[in-house]
Design an enzyme around this catalytic site. Structure first.
Site, PDB file in Angstrom:
ATOM      1  N   CYS A  67       0.911  -1.159  -0.144  1.00  0.00           N
ATOM      2  CA  CYS A  67      -0.039   0.125   0.038  1.00  0.00           C
ATOM      3  C   CYS A  67       0.780   1.242   0.003  1.00  0.00           C
ATOM      4  CB  CYS A  67      -0.843  -0.027   1.347  1.00  0.00           C
ATOM      5  SG  CYS A  67      -0.189   0.266   2.767  1.00  0.00           S
ATOM      6  N   HIS A 100      15.470 -14.394   9.702  1.00  0.00           N
ATOM      7  CA  HIS A 100      15.245 -14.404  11.134  1.00  0.00           C
ATOM      8  C   HIS A 100      13.603 -14.366  11.708  1.00  0.00           C
ATOM      9  CE1 HIS A 100      19.284 -12.052  11.798  1.00  0.00           C
ATOM     10  NE2 HIS A 100      19.250 -13.194  11.270  1.00  0.00           N
TER      11      HIS A 100
END
Length: 145
Positions: A67, A100
């Site tokens: 967005c 991660h």
């Protein structure tokens, strides 16, 4: 290698979504497009919720969403139990989101990065692999309500 990618945007991310969709299709990926389908004003939750549900159900291997700022669509996606959406604005963050955090949706700030930067972030994210170990321990501590 994942073969089916879910994509979602609002009007601000529409052009970037179309650009990335074209690149990914050319590389042989199947795309499930949840909208927006034009640059007419749309609300990011209307496309984010169906994308999140498709990721949770395993209908797509992962998602890419955008967005204007990347924040609204990220917030909406992360309301879903099985979603770890990561807002990334450079390739290193894209790689770390996977390595991660094992992010299953990559989100992009369409009004703040170029299409070329978006391409490089997506590439870094897709080439990275989750490292597990201490990172899995941390993910396990994210509550599922």
């Amino acid at each position: 290698m994942s073969k089916t990618i879910g994509m979602a945007s609002d009007h601000a991310g529409f052009q970037m979504k179309e650009y990335l969709k074209s690149l990914l299709t050319d590389k042989g990926y199947q795309i499930k497009d949840f909208g927006a389908y034009s640059s007419e004003s749309t609300d990011y939750p209307d496309t984010a919720h169906p994308l999140a549900e498709a990721v949770e159900r395993g209908e797509v291997d992962f998602g890419i969403a955008m967005c204007g700022s990347g924040n609204g669509i990220s917030m909406t996606l992360n309301k879903h139990q099985g979603i770890r959406a990561a807002l990334c604005w450079n390739p290193e963050l894209g790689a770390l989101a996977k390595k991660h955090n094992n992010a299953n949706v990559l989100t992009l700030p369409a009004r703040f990065i170029t299409e070329e930067m978006a391409r490089d972030i997506v590439k870094a994210y897709m080439e990275a692999e989750f490292e597990g170990g201490r990172h899995q321990r941390r993910i396990d501590k994210i509550p599922v309500v």
